[in-house]
Design a protein around this motif. Structure first.
Motif, PDB file in Angstrom:
ATOM      1  N   ARG A  29      86.973 -10.666 120.080  1.00 21.46           N
ATOM      2  CA  ARG A  29      85.604 -10.690 119.556  1.00 21.46           C
ATOM      3  C   ARG A  29      85.246 -12.061 118.977  1.00 21.46           C
ATOM      4  N   PRO A  88      85.200  -1.857 114.313  1.00 20.42           N
ATOM      5  CA  PRO A  88      85.676  -3.168 113.856  1.00 20.42           C
ATOM      6  C   PRO A  88      84.847  -3.694 112.685  1.00 20.42           C
ATOM      7  N   ASP A  92      87.426  -8.572 111.984  1.00 19.45           N
ATOM      8  CA  ASP A  92      88.385  -8.030 112.943  1.00 19.45           C
ATOM      9  C   ASP A  92      88.166  -8.745 114.276  1.00 19.45           C
ATOM     10  N   ASP A  95      91.770  -7.230 119.328  1.00 21.96           N
ATOM     11  CA  ASP A  95      92.426  -5.934 119.491  1.00 21.96           C
ATOM     12  C   ASP A  95      93.407  -5.990 120.658  1.00 21.96           C
ATOM     13  N   TRP A  96      94.591  -5.405 120.459  1.00 22.36           N
ATOM     14  CA  TRP A  96      95.532  -5.151 121.544  1.00 22.36           C
ATOM     15  C   TRP A  96      95.469  -3.646 121.813  1.00 22.36           C
ATOM     16  N   VAL A  97      94.934  -3.247 122.945  1.00 24.46           N
ATOM     17  CA  VAL A  97      94.671  -1.839 123.220  1.00 24.46           C
ATOM     18  C   VAL A  97      95.751  -1.265 124.140  1.00 24.46           C
ATOM     19  N   ILE A 102      96.166   1.000 118.920  1.00 25.11           N
ATOM     20  CA  ILE A 102      95.364  -0.223 118.941  1.00 25.11           C
ATOM     21  C   ILE A 102      95.816  -1.087 117.775  1.00 25.11           C
ATOM     22  N   ARG A 104      95.017  -4.354 115.561  1.00 21.73           N
ATOM     23  CA  ARG A 104      93.802  -5.114 115.249  1.00 21.73           C
ATOM     24  C   ARG A 104      94.122  -6.261 114.305  1.00 21.73           C
ATOM     25  N   HIS A 106      92.946  -8.834 111.692  1.00 26.27           N
ATOM     26  CA  HIS A 106      91.906  -9.062 110.686  1.00 26.27           C
ATOM     27  C   HIS A 106      92.208 -10.394 110.006  1.00 26.27           C
TER      28      HIS A 106
END
Length: 275
Positions: A29, A88, A92, A95-97, A102, A104, A106
């Motif tokens: 993001r 989020p 944040d 993300d590793w999904v 998940i 995240r 931050h």
């Protein structure tokens, strides 16, 4: 800043969650971190399996078949396991999904890093961020003889020598102050003047301090939480000198003093710690 116990606590928290699992997608993001996150990183990692979750110093190393992802938490970052429906927050950034988890990142200050080292660029330890790091504090080779050799000819203060990371990694500002207190060494002492016997004591105290912090989940920093979202508890209860300036030493009752070294706060007992 998250130090070695915080990073190792995070590694231990995420290792069973991601190792051996396939990363479905990487969501970026905000790419403007300490170094820009490569634009092609999501495509490079999509549908790839994490083979290992390791650590070197304060760097997390997520190994894939075709390379290694280097993750640093910066000054105030955290890596947490969140639920799929968790919206989020402002800071944040990544993300590793996975199928059932998940992770995240931050990072309010964006001093962290998410980098990529391809397998064909050579061993991960040859990366410029890792190549010159000192020995790990829990390595069997780390002892007083090692420290004494590393400090030979170095006129900088012993606390600055510990923070430099070239002699031993992971001893950040909090743990340097605490380790030197345990060892009875004034933080202003030139590193080269610390005898081999005192170096042996210091090496033992570094290991003991970091070991205690690991056992308790890391220190309580205002910005720090573990991979499970829980804050650490060690220094909130047990700090001997850190952020205790003006209060009595737990050993002798002398007021703890604060000074600034290399733009970092140092805490020590002028009675218990000698040059």
């Amino acid at each position: 800043m998250p130090e070695l116990p915080e990073v190792e606590t995070t590694r231990r928290g995420i290792d069973p969650v991601i190792t051996g699992k396939t990363l479905r997608r990487l969501v970026v993001r905000e790419s403007r971190m300490r170094w820009p996150i490569p634009d092609d990183l999501p495509a490079l990692l999509s549908e790839r399996t994490v083979l290992e979750c390791a650590r070197r110093g304060k760097y997390l190393l997520l190994r894939f078949e075709h390379g290694t992802q280097i993750v640093h938490l910066g000054m105030s970052g955290s890596l947490r396991n969140v639920l799929a429906g968790d919206i989020p927050l402002k800071h944040d950034h990544v993300d590793w999904v996975f199928d059932h988890a998940i992770l995240r990142l931050h990072d309010p200050r964006r001093f962290g890093a998410v980098l990529w080292h391809p397998e064909n660029d050579g061993p991960i330890m040859s990366h410029p961020l890792l190549a010159k790091l000192g020995i790990e504090p829990f390595d069997p080779r780390f002892d007083g003889a090692w420290l004494h050799q590393q400090f030979r000819g170095r006129s900088i203060a012993i606390k600055q020598a510990l923070l430099a990371g070239s002699a031993v990694v992971g001893v950040g500002n909090i743990y340097a102050s605490e380790s030197l207190f345990r060892a009875g060494i004034d933080p202003r002492t030139p590193a080269s003047r610390v005898s081999r016997a005192r170096c042996t004591r210091l090496a033992d105290c570094v290991r003991a301090t970091l070991g205690d912090a690991l056992a308790s989940g890391g220190s309580t920093l205002r910005d720090y939480v573990s991979a499970t979202g829980q804050p650490g508890s060690y220094f909130e209860i047990h700090a001997a000198v850190y952020e205790r300036d003006g209060r009595p030493c737990r050993v002798c009752g002398t007021p703890i003093r604060r000074l600034v070294q290399g733009q970092r706060a140092t805490y020590y007992c002028p009675s218990c710690q000698r040059r």
